[in-house]
Design a protein around this motif. Structure first.
Motif, PDB file in Angstrom:
ATOM      1  N   GLU A 106      12.864  91.154  73.028  1.00  0.00           N
ATOM      2  CA  GLU A 106      13.198  90.112  74.002  1.00  0.00           C
ATOM      3  C   GLU A 106      13.086  88.754  73.320  1.00  0.00           C
ATOM      4  OE1 GLU A 106      14.509  90.644  76.935  1.00  0.00           O
ATOM      5  OE2 GLU A 106      14.347  92.770  76.458  1.00  0.00           O
ATOM      6  N   PRO A 107      14.060  87.865  73.517  1.00  0.00           N
ATOM      7  CA  PRO A 107      13.975  86.542  72.894  1.00  0.00           C
ATOM      8  C   PRO A 107      12.744  85.778  73.364  1.00  0.00           C
ATOM      9  CG  PRO A 107      16.166  86.939  73.815  1.00  0.00           C
ATOM     10  CD  PRO A 107      15.301  88.064  74.276  1.00  0.00           C
ATOM     11  N   LYS A 108      12.177  84.978  72.448  1.00  0.00           N
ATOM     12  CA  LYS A 108      11.099  84.045  72.792  1.00  0.00           C
ATOM     13  C   LYS A 108      11.702  82.639  72.732  1.00  0.00           C
ATOM     14  CE  LYS A 108       7.034  86.110  70.531  1.00  0.00           C
ATOM     15  NZ  LYS A 108       6.000  85.742  69.560  1.00  0.00           N
ATOM     16  N   ILE A 109      11.024  81.705  73.364  1.00  0.00           N
ATOM     17  CA  ILE A 109      11.489  80.315  73.272  1.00  0.00           C
ATOM     18  C   ILE A 109      10.992  79.731  71.951  1.00  0.00           C
ATOM     19  CG2 ILE A 109      11.386  78.035  74.334  1.00  0.00           C
ATOM     20  CD1 ILE A 109      13.110  80.140  75.826  1.00  0.00           C
ATOM     21  N   GLY A 110      11.927  79.209  71.151  1.00  0.00           N
ATOM     22  CA  GLY A 110      11.605  78.694  69.822  1.00  0.00           C
ATOM     23  C   GLY A 110      11.245  77.215  69.843  1.00  0.00           C
ATOM     24  N   ALA A 111      11.142  76.662  68.644  1.00  0.00           N
ATOM     25  CA  ALA A 111      10.665  75.289  68.488  1.00  0.00           C
ATOM     26  C   ALA A 111      11.607  74.254  69.099  1.00  0.00           C
ATOM     27  CB  ALA A 111      10.467  74.989  67.008  1.00  0.00           C
ATOM     28  N   GLY A 113      13.076  74.757  72.025  1.00  0.00           N
ATOM     29  CA  GLY A 113      13.189  75.041  73.458  1.00  0.00           C
ATOM     30  C   GLY A 113      14.314  76.004  73.793  1.00  0.00           C
ATOM     31  N   LYS A 114      14.850  76.690  72.773  1.00  0.00           N
ATOM     32  CA  LYS A 114      15.972  77.624  72.980  1.00  0.00           C
ATOM     33  C   LYS A 114      15.515  79.038  72.616  1.00  0.00           C
ATOM     34  CE  LYS A 114      19.119  74.161  73.275  1.00  0.00           C
ATOM     35  NZ  LYS A 114      19.725  73.637  72.058  1.00  0.00           N
ATOM     36  N   PRO A 115      16.157  80.081  73.162  1.00  0.00           N
ATOM     37  CA  PRO A 115      15.755  81.458  72.856  1.00  0.00           C
ATOM     38  C   PRO A 115      16.034  81.834  71.400  1.00  0.00           C
ATOM     39  CG  PRO A 115      17.240  81.374  74.767  1.00  0.00           C
ATOM     40  CD  PRO A 115      17.252  80.018  74.143  1.00  0.00           C
ATOM     41  N   VAL A 116      15.059  82.526  70.794  1.00  0.00           N
ATOM     42  CA  VAL A 116      15.204  82.968  69.398  1.00  0.00           C
ATOM     43  C   VAL A 116      14.812  84.439  69.257  1.00  0.00           C
ATOM     44  CG1 VAL A 116      14.743  80.642  68.487  1.00  0.00           C
ATOM     45  CG2 VAL A 116      12.852  82.275  68.639  1.00  0.00           C
ATOM     46  N   LEU A 117      15.362  85.078  68.231  1.00  0.00           N
ATOM     47  CA  LEU A 117      15.015  86.457  67.853  1.00  0.00           C
ATOM     48  C   LEU A 117      14.980  86.518  66.333  1.00  0.00           C
ATOM     49  CD1 LEU A 117      17.369  88.758  69.982  1.00  0.00           C
ATOM     50  CD2 LEU A 117      14.857  88.715  70.081  1.00  0.00           C
ATOM     51  N   PHE A 118      14.245  87.499  65.807  1.00  0.00           N
ATOM     52  CA  PHE A 118      14.175  87.689  64.349  1.00  0.00           C
ATOM     53  C   PHE A 118      14.659  89.090  63.985  1.00  0.00           C
ATOM     54  CE2 PHE A 118      11.310  84.221  65.138  1.00  0.00           C
ATOM     55  CZ  PHE A 118      11.454  83.404  64.028  1.00  0.00           C
ATOM     56  N   LEU A 119      15.293  89.201  62.819  1.00  0.00           N
ATOM     57  CA  LEU A 119      15.832  90.470  62.314  1.00  0.00           C
ATOM     58  C   LEU A 119      15.107  90.843  61.032  1.00  0.00           C
ATOM     59  CD1 LEU A 119      19.603  89.520  62.739  1.00  0.00           C
ATOM     60  CD2 LEU A 119      18.133  90.734  64.381  1.00  0.00           C
ATOM     61  N   HIS A 120      14.823  92.126  60.865  1.00  0.00           N
ATOM     62  CA  HIS A 120      13.977  92.565  59.751  1.00  0.00           C
ATOM     63  C   HIS A 120      14.597  92.211  58.389  1.00  0.00           C
ATOM     64  CE1 HIS A 120      11.248  94.870  57.320  1.00  0.00           C
ATOM     65  NE2 HIS A 120      10.522  95.124  58.406  1.00  0.00           N
ATOM     66  N   PRO A 121      13.775  91.606  57.495  1.00  0.00           N
ATOM     67  CA  PRO A 121      14.333  91.202  56.188  1.00  0.00           C
ATOM     68  C   PRO A 121      14.887  92.374  55.370  1.00  0.00           C
ATOM     69  CG  PRO A 121      11.915  90.933  56.226  1.00  0.00           C
ATOM     70  CD  PRO A 121      12.355  91.220  57.634  1.00  0.00           C
ATOM     71  N   LYS A 122      14.304  93.561  55.555  1.00  0.00           N
ATOM     72  CA  LYS A 122      14.778  94.709  54.754  1.00  0.00           C
ATOM     73  C   LYS A 122      16.176  95.148  55.184  1.00  0.00           C
ATOM     74  CE  LYS A 122      11.088  95.189  52.234  1.00  0.00           C
ATOM     75  NZ  LYS A 122      11.120  94.685  50.856  1.00  0.00           N
ATOM     76  N   LEU A 128      14.685  87.349  55.821  1.00  0.00           N
ATOM     77  CA  LEU A 128      14.357  87.320  57.255  1.00  0.00           C
ATOM     78  C   LEU A 128      15.336  86.378  57.963  1.00  0.00           C
ATOM     79  CD1 LEU A 128      12.420  87.906  59.677  1.00  0.00           C
ATOM     80  CD2 LEU A 128      10.960  86.073  58.804  1.00  0.00           C
ATOM     81  N   VAL A 129      15.973  86.885  59.008  1.00  0.00           N
ATOM     82  CA  VAL A 129      16.992  86.113  59.731  1.00  0.00           C
ATOM     83  C   VAL A 129      16.485  85.802  61.139  1.00  0.00           C
ATOM     84  CG1 VAL A 129      19.327  86.197  60.722  1.00  0.00           C
ATOM     85  CG2 VAL A 129      18.920  87.104  58.419  1.00  0.00           C
ATOM     86  N   GLU A 130      16.580  84.539  61.517  1.00  0.00           N
ATOM     87  CA  GLU A 130      16.305  84.113  62.895  1.00  0.00           C
ATOM     88  C   GLU A 130      17.639  83.772  63.553  1.00  0.00           C
ATOM     89  OE1 GLU A 130      13.827  80.592  63.136  1.00  0.00           O
ATOM     90  OE2 GLU A 130      13.836  80.590  65.330  1.00  0.00           O
ATOM     91  N   LEU A 131      17.792  84.177  64.802  1.00  0.00           N
ATOM     92  CA  LEU A 131      18.962  83.775  65.593  1.00  0.00           C
ATOM     93  C   LEU A 131      18.489  82.839  66.684  1.00  0.00           C
ATOM     94  CD1 LEU A 131      20.716  87.236  66.079  1.00  0.00           C
ATOM     95  CD2 LEU A 131      21.193  85.501  64.326  1.00  0.00           C
ATOM     96  N   GLU A 132      19.206  81.757  66.878  1.00  0.00           N
ATOM     97  CA  GLU A 132      18.862  80.814  67.952  1.00  0.00           C
ATOM     98  C   GLU A 132      20.086  80.607  68.833  1.00  0.00           C
ATOM     99  OE1 GLU A 132      16.593  77.277  66.888  1.00  0.00           O
ATOM    100  OE2 GLU A 132      17.797  76.083  68.266  1.00  0.00           O
ATOM    101  N   GLN A 133      19.898  80.788  70.126  1.00  0.00           N
ATOM    102  CA  GLN A 133      21.011  80.534  71.046  1.00  0.00           C
ATOM    103  C   GLN A 133      21.150  79.028  71.249  1.00  0.00           C
ATOM    104  OE1 GLN A 133      21.784  83.139  74.544  1.00  0.00           O
ATOM    105  NE2 GLN A 133      21.268  81.318  75.708  1.00  0.00           N
TER     106      GLN A 133
END
Ligand SMILES: C[C@@H](C(=O)O)C(=O)SCCNC(=O)CCNC(=O)[C@H](O)C(C)(C)COP(=O)(O)OP(=O)(O)OC[C@H]1O[C@@H](n2cnc3c(N)ncnc32)[C@H](O)[C@@H]1OP(=O)(O)O
Ligand SMILES: [Co+2]
Length: 134
Positions: A106-111, A113-122, A128-133
């Motif tokens: 589930e997305p968390k609110i990032g720095a 104030g927008k939703p973010v998710l992380f994808l495994h670096p491997k 390591l990839v972060e996505l921000e809406q």
């Protein structure tokens, strides 16, 4: 699906020293430290004309960057953040493609104030990839 580069994050062993270096030595526009307790980090954002740099320092005992700094005691590039228009659609597509979405998915609110998710670096060439809406 991914859009602009939102930021490149660098884990640092000394946040004040790194901030001063970017401000004074590199002549960049450096913000104030911001505690992000939900993410276990303190961040400093540096505004560049075309993107941002995020300096990261551990906050609390179970910071997700603790292990990274132990392995890289002088610091290092920790993640890159790409913008997406619809983070839930992006997540579902990535899962269907076999990529591991970190945390509970589930997305968390990032720095910002927008939703973010992380994808495994491997799953992304050791990055390591972060996505921000946006
Ligand atoms: C505020 C917010 C925002 O911008 O809005 C943020 O950015 S918060 C930024 C901080 N938050 C996050 O990073 C959240 C997502 N991160 C995580 O869940 C974690 O850090 C993981 C990526 C799962 C890594 O966790 P941990 O270090 O405990 O795992 P581990 O030691 O078992 O590492 C597993 C393997 O991944 C590698 N590894 C660990 N961190 C890495 C990184 N940043 N980049 C590339 N590789 C990495 C390790 O070297 C190891 O490889 P070998 O086995 O080959 O040695
Ligand atoms: Co980030």
């Amino acid at each position: 699906m991914i859009g602009r580069l939102n930021h490149v994050a660098i884990a640092v062993p000394d946040l004040d020293a790194a901030s001063a270096q970017y401000r004074n030595t590199l002549g960049a526009k450096v913000g104030a430290p911001q505690d992000e307790p939900d993410h276990g980090v303190t961040v400093v954002f540096i505004e560049l004309p075309n993107t941002k740099i995020e300096l990261l320092y551990p906050l609390g005992d179970d910071s997700p960057i603790k292990g990274f700094l132990e392995k890289n005691p002088s610091g290092g590039i920790h993640h890159i953040c790409y913008e997406v228009e619809d983070i839930l659609a992006a997540r579902d597509h990535l899962k269907a493609e076999g990529a591991r979405v970190l945390g509970n998915g589930e997305p968390k609110i990032g720095a910002h104030g927008k939703p973010v998710l992380f994808l495994h670096p491997k799953d992304f060439n050791g990055c390591l990839v972060e996505l921000e809406q946006v």
